[in-house]
Write a protein that holds these residues in place. Structure first.
Motif, PDB file in Angstrom:
ATOM      1  N   MET A  88      23.962  50.186  42.229  1.00  0.00           N
ATOM      2  CA  MET A  88      24.595  51.254  41.816  1.00  0.00           C
ATOM      3  C   MET A  88      25.325  51.070  40.204  1.00  0.00           C
ATOM      4  SD  MET A  88      27.108  53.934  43.855  1.00  0.00           S
ATOM      5  CE  MET A  88      28.414  52.928  43.923  1.00  0.00           C
ATOM      6  N   VAL A  89      24.917  52.186  39.516  1.00  0.00           N
ATOM      7  CA  VAL A  89      25.613  51.626  37.889  1.00  0.00           C
ATOM      8  C   VAL A  89      26.218  52.885  37.407  1.00  0.00           C
ATOM      9  CG1 VAL A  89      24.816  51.376  35.648  1.00  0.00           C
ATOM     10  CG2 VAL A  89      23.368  50.319  37.374  1.00  0.00           C
ATOM     11  N   ALA A  90      27.348  52.633  37.178  1.00  0.00           N
ATOM     12  CA  ALA A  90      28.315  53.774  36.794  1.00  0.00           C
ATOM     13  C   ALA A  90      27.893  53.931  35.224  1.00  0.00           C
ATOM     14  CB  ALA A  90      29.809  53.366  36.716  1.00  0.00           C
ATOM     15  N   THR A  91      27.883  55.381  34.810  1.00  0.00           N
ATOM     16  CA  THR A  91      27.431  55.423  33.413  1.00  0.00           C
ATOM     17  C   THR A  91      28.446  56.517  32.551  1.00  0.00           C
ATOM     18  OG1 THR A  91      26.248  57.589  34.163  1.00  0.00           O
ATOM     19  CG2 THR A  91      25.053  55.652  34.137  1.00  0.00           C
ATOM     20  N   GLY A  92      29.567  56.889  33.506  1.00  0.00           N
ATOM     21  CA  GLY A  92      30.474  57.645  32.787  1.00  0.00           C
ATOM     22  C   GLY A  92      31.265  58.374  33.851  1.00  0.00           C
ATOM     23  N   SER A  93      31.961  59.669  33.150  1.00  0.00           N
ATOM     24  CA  SER A  93      32.803  60.230  34.126  1.00  0.00           C
ATOM     25  C   SER A  93      32.265  61.644  34.370  1.00  0.00           C
ATOM     26  CB  SER A  93      34.162  60.561  33.408  1.00  0.00           C
ATOM     27  OG  SER A  93      34.753  58.901  33.371  1.00  0.00           O
ATOM     28  N   ALA A  94      32.632  62.537  35.366  1.00  0.00           N
ATOM     29  CA  ALA A  94      32.303  63.880  35.275  1.00  0.00           C
ATOM     30  C   ALA A  94      33.551  64.481  35.627  1.00  0.00           C
ATOM     31  CB  ALA A  94      31.090  64.142  36.311  1.00  0.00           C
ATOM     32  N   VAL A  95      33.854  66.049  35.463  1.00  0.00           N
ATOM     33  CA  VAL A  95      35.002  66.609  35.635  1.00  0.00           C
ATOM     34  C   VAL A  95      34.645  67.526  36.774  1.00  0.00           C
ATOM     35  CG1 VAL A  95      36.784  68.007  34.714  1.00  0.00           C
ATOM     36  CG2 VAL A  95      35.921  66.024  33.231  1.00  0.00           C
ATOM     37  N   ASN A  96      35.633  67.574  37.658  1.00  0.00           N
ATOM     38  CA  ASN A  96      35.473  68.751  38.845  1.00  0.00           C
ATOM     39  C   ASN A  96      35.600  70.033  37.948  1.00  0.00           C
ATOM     40  OD1 ASN A  96      35.601  66.230  40.014  1.00  0.00           O
ATOM     41  ND2 ASN A  96      37.315  67.126  41.500  1.00  0.00           N
ATOM     42  N   TRP A  97      34.667  71.087  37.924  1.00  0.00           N
ATOM     43  CA  TRP A  97      34.768  72.112  37.477  1.00  0.00           C
ATOM     44  C   TRP A  97      35.020  73.440  38.390  1.00  0.00           C
ATOM     45  CZ3 TRP A  97      35.949  72.718  32.300  1.00  0.00           C
ATOM     46  CH2 TRP A  97      36.165  73.932  31.916  1.00  0.00           C
ATOM     47  N   THR A  98      34.164  73.476  39.502  1.00  0.00           N
ATOM     48  CA  THR A  98      34.402  74.476  40.195  1.00  0.00           C
ATOM     49  C   THR A  98      34.659  73.830  41.716  1.00  0.00           C
ATOM     50  OG1 THR A  98      32.130  74.840  41.171  1.00  0.00           O
ATOM     51  CG2 THR A  98      33.026  76.112  39.024  1.00  0.00           C
ATOM     52  N   SER A  99      35.269  74.636  42.610  1.00  0.00           N
ATOM     53  CA  SER A  99      35.612  74.170  43.939  1.00  0.00           C
ATOM     54  C   SER A  99      34.422  74.065  44.763  1.00  0.00           C
ATOM     55  CB  SER A  99      36.659  74.940  44.584  1.00  0.00           C
ATOM     56  OG  SER A  99      35.908  76.164  44.875  1.00  0.00           O
ATOM     57  N   ASP A 100      33.490  74.661  44.320  1.00  0.00           N
ATOM     58  CA  ASP A 100      31.990  74.721  45.099  1.00  0.00           C
ATOM     59  C   ASP A 100      30.897  73.761  44.557  1.00  0.00           C
ATOM     60  OD1 ASP A 100      31.617  76.199  42.845  1.00  0.00           O
ATOM     61  OD2 ASP A 100      30.534  77.719  44.194  1.00  0.00           O
ATOM     62  N   GLY A 101      31.411  72.602  43.853  1.00  0.00           N
ATOM     63  CA  GLY A 101      30.441  71.627  43.531  1.00  0.00           C
ATOM     64  C   GLY A 101      29.771  71.526  42.263  1.00  0.00           C
ATOM     65  N   TYR A 102      30.271  72.036  41.243  1.00  0.00           N
ATOM     66  CA  TYR A 102      29.784  72.131  40.079  1.00  0.00           C
ATOM     67  C   TYR A 102      30.828  71.130  39.064  1.00  0.00           C
ATOM     68  CZ  TYR A 102      26.514  76.113  40.310  1.00  0.00           C
ATOM     69  OH  TYR A 102      25.301  76.705  40.623  1.00  0.00           O
ATOM     70  N   PHE A 103      30.094  70.194  38.300  1.00  0.00           N
ATOM     71  CA  PHE A 103      30.848  69.158  37.415  1.00  0.00           C
ATOM     72  C   PHE A 103      30.316  69.261  36.013  1.00  0.00           C
ATOM     73  CE2 PHE A 103      30.713  67.426  41.955  1.00  0.00           C
ATOM     74  CZ  PHE A 103      31.812  66.706  41.981  1.00  0.00           C
ATOM     75  N   VAL A 104      31.217  69.002  35.259  1.00  0.00           N
ATOM     76  CA  VAL A 104      30.697  69.007  33.753  1.00  0.00           C
ATOM     77  C   VAL A 104      31.067  67.402  33.307  1.00  0.00           C
ATOM     78  CG1 VAL A 104      31.599  69.798  31.580  1.00  0.00           C
ATOM     79  CG2 VAL A 104      31.677  71.409  33.636  1.00  0.00           C
TER      80      VAL A 104
END
Length: 352
Positions: A88-104
């Motif tokens: 499993m390779v980490a490539t970066g970060s993601a930000v929680n954007w909505t409570s129902d599963g969207y990330f940015v």
């Protein structure tokens, strides 16, 4: 000797000790801190690291604001990974954007093609990316997952920032139950537009940082109150307001972006620059793409756009943001200053 006299003597001695410490103690400390052995041993300026884990915060540094910011942020960020065989390779970060599963995140965090990506939340839950929506006007990508009940950041107003302010970026580590964080300083705000070349069809306003070390792409950039300033795209900070606008654009159009295309570049002229160039204040057109909306509408390099749909262009008018609110196929009235006179143009936006 009476008790009152003894108490008075003790009080006088106490006051003298405090006064000597305030007047001379700081001087002695300052002198000692300049010695080689004091600097080598770090007696007067300890440089201990800060470690934040998902179970507790270990405070071994006096910078409590940074620690608190990192501690509060970890539940609102995720790690972006892909599966490569048994690895499993980490490539970066993601930000929680909505409570129902969207990330940015940033497109550079998804740069390895042909892989199945997933996000791992701070609680250790893994959610495969069901769909990725790259914004054609920026380096931002919106990710859709099956996650639910996510906590999200409050957004900061960039107007509250100043050049030199410290900022924090956070990434949750995979497998070691720790949160890494990075610090930097604001080098240039997105409203500092002097000398900046804008492209009409992309998000051109960004904030520049001075970083102490490389930061993973897709990281949230936070002020010391824990509010999100923007997303680090690997090169600069895309302002939080621009991210919110693009996500709203996506979700309001059935998970498709409706981005306008005009096809020109420009620089904003302030009052001093316009006087020096003996022209009007506004947006000076640098180049026009052939066979595009702007060229078909009659816009030329060297024109100075002074108004759009009757709104005067000045230092307080964000033309970059205004153009992105135009819908494809929408007609826009441009007033331009050309060769000493004002010319009216109608430009019909195309789709990016």
């Amino acid at each position: 000797m009476s008790k009152k006299l003894i108490a008075l003597i003790i009080l006088i001695i106490f006051v003298l000790v405090v006064a000597v410490d305030l007047v001379i103690g700081n001087y002695i400390s300052a002198r000692l801190s300049t010695t080689n052995w004091a600097r080598e041993w770090g007696l007067f300026n300890p440089q201990a690291p800060i470690v934040v884990t998902n179970r507790e915060t270990v405070r071994i540094n006096s910078n409590n604001d940074v620690v608190d910011t990192a501690e509060n942020a970890k539940s609102k960020t995720a790690t972006l990974v892909y599966i490569d065989g048994a690895e499993m390779v980490a490539t970066g970060s993601a930000v929680n954007w909505t409570s129902d599963g969207y990330f940015v995140t940033s497109d550079s965090a998804l740069s390895v093609g042909g892989k199945v990506y997933a996000v791992i939340t701070s609680g250790g839950d893994l959610f495969p990316v069901e769909a990725a929506y790259p914004d054609p006007a920026s380096n931002i990508v919106v990710l859709q997952t099956a996650a639910r009940g996510l906590t999200v950041f409050s957004l900061a107003e960039e107007s509250d920032l100043r050049v030199g302010n410290q900022v924090v970026m956070v990434q949750n580590s995979v497998g070691n139950n720790q949160t890494s964080f990075y610090t930097g300083f604001v080098k240039r705000l997105s409203n500092d537009i002097s000398g900046i070349t804008f492209e009409s069809d992309i998000i051109s306003r960004s904030m520049e940082l001075t970083l102490l070390e490389p930061v993973p792409a897709g990281s949230a950039v936070l002020n010391l109150s824990g509010r999100m300033i923007g997303i680090w795209d690997g090169e600069a900070v895309v302002p939080a307001e621009s991210v919110r606008e693009l996500v709203n654009n996506l979700l309001a159009n059935g998970r498709e972006y409706a981005r306008p295309a005009f096809g020109f570049s420009y620089q904003m002229l302030n009052e001093v620059e316009s006087k020096a160039l003996q022209t009007e204040r506004g947006a000076r057109v640098l180049a026009v793409v052939a066979n595009n909306a702007a060229s078909r509408g009659g816009l030329r390099a060297g024109d100075v756009i002074t108004e759009v749909d009757g709104q005067r262009i000045n230092d307080n008018f964000n033309l970059d943001n205004w153009l992105r609110q135009v819908k494809p196929a929408q007609s826009v009235n441009f007033s331009v200053f050309r060769a000493g006179s004002t010319v009216s143009l109608i430009i019909v936006a195309e789709e990016l």
